[in-house]
Design a protein around this motif. Structure first.
Motif, PDB file in Angstrom:
ATOM      1  N   LEU A  11       0.868  -1.200  -0.052  1.00 53.34           N
ATOM      2  CA  LEU A  11       0.011   0.110   0.060  1.00 53.34           C
ATOM      3  C   LEU A  11       0.965   1.063   0.167  1.00 53.34           C
ATOM      4  O   LEU A  11       1.830   1.334   0.918  1.00 53.34           O
ATOM      5  CB  LEU A  11      -0.881  -0.032   1.201  1.00 53.34           C
ATOM      6  N   VAL A  79      -9.044  -2.290   0.461  1.00 50.21           N
ATOM      7  CA  VAL A  79      -7.774  -3.098  -0.413  1.00 50.21           C
ATOM      8  C   VAL A  79      -7.721  -4.556  -0.004  1.00 50.21           C
ATOM      9  O   VAL A  79      -7.358  -5.161  -0.872  1.00 50.21           O
ATOM     10  CB  VAL A  79      -6.527  -2.287   0.508  1.00 50.21           C
ATOM     11  N   VAL A  86      -1.987  -6.979   3.368  1.00 54.60           N
ATOM     12  CA  VAL A  86      -1.086  -6.045   2.982  1.00 54.60           C
ATOM     13  C   VAL A  86       0.360  -6.436   3.689  1.00 54.60           C
ATOM     14  O   VAL A  86       0.198  -6.384   4.743  1.00 54.60           O
ATOM     15  CB  VAL A  86      -1.321  -4.714   3.217  1.00 54.60           C
TER      16      VAL A  86
END
Length: 253
Positions: A11, A79, A86
């Motif tokens: 990210l 996300v 992530v």
């Protein structure tokens, strides 16, 4: 030996900015899928998404106000739905404002720097580090600045925010290190970016006089340092503030 981020998801906040877009592309070139955070520049985010997908990597764009905790939590959910867990967080976004002396600087600018430097980092940590703890792996990288060591006139609000950010990162590195999560900062000098290449480089002879390497760094220099810290090659580096400034500032021991 090579820098390989295959199978990782990153990210990048402020991904449409001058540094952010190069950091995001570089991480993708190293094999990572990339979540592209933006605040307002939707067209640039879409363009960057297309460029990353052209490299064969997955990408998603997410609009969010990173100074608000609920917005960061919603970013995490978006996300996760698109790309999954992530592995690498790069806190690059920062509020821009005109620099003035302490006596002239509006108080609101100190607040904005605290929110975009310190609170952004805290909110990102709260949102993404718990899953890293579960996996016993992760990279948390912040973009700081050489200004945090310079303390020159008119830098006060920016320096206040970035020095506060530095404290958060150093403490966080000690708190999560046992989980094999590294927490580091990259501190750019006065960097050449696409804006200057397009409009013409600003006069920088006076600045270069104090730089041992006798040049200004580029956005790619910054992105390379981020990619290195994101990789397994930097697995035993944590709690570091690393200037990428050609030696213009040098942390002491």
């Amino acid at each position: 030996m090579k820098l390989d981020l295959s199978g990782q998801t990153a990210l990048v906040t402020g991904a449409t900015g001058e540094l952010g877009r190069v950091i995001a592309r570089t991480l993708a070139e190293c094999g990572a899928d990339v979540a592209l955070h933006y605040h307002s520049n939707e067209s640039k985010a879409a363009e960057l998404k297309g460029a990353i997908e052209a490299l064969g990597r997955r990408a998603v764009t997410v609009k969010a106000d990173i100074t608000k905790q609920e917005a960061v939590e919603e970013l995490r959910r978006t996300v996760a739905a698109a790309l999954g867990h992530v592995d690498i967080v790069v806190a690059n976004a920062v509020v821009q404002y005109p620099w003035q002396s302490v006596l002239e600087q509006p108080v609101e600018d100190y607040t904005s720097q605290f929110e975009s430097c310190v609170l952004q980092s805290v909110f990102l940590a709260k949102a993404f580090i718990p899953a890293m703890i579960g996996k016993k792996a992760g990279r948390f990288i912040g973009i700081n600045t050489e200004c945090a060591m310079q303390n020159f006139p008119t830098q006060s609000a920016y320096v206040a925010g970035k020095r506060g950010m530095d404290g958060v990162y150093r403490v966080l590195a000690k708190e999560v290190g046992e989980h094999q999560i590294t927490v580091n900062q990259v501190a750019p000098g006065w960097t050449i970016s696409e804006r200057e290449r397009t409009s013409g480089l600003a006069e920088s002879a006076d600045y270069i006089k104090s730089v041992p390497l006798k040049r200004r760094g580029t956005d790619q220099d910054i992105a390379n340092a981020v990619a290195f810290l994101a990789s397994d090659l930097a697995g035993f580096i944590t709690g570091a503030y690393i200037p990428v400034s050609g030696g213009n500032v040098m942390p002491t021991i």
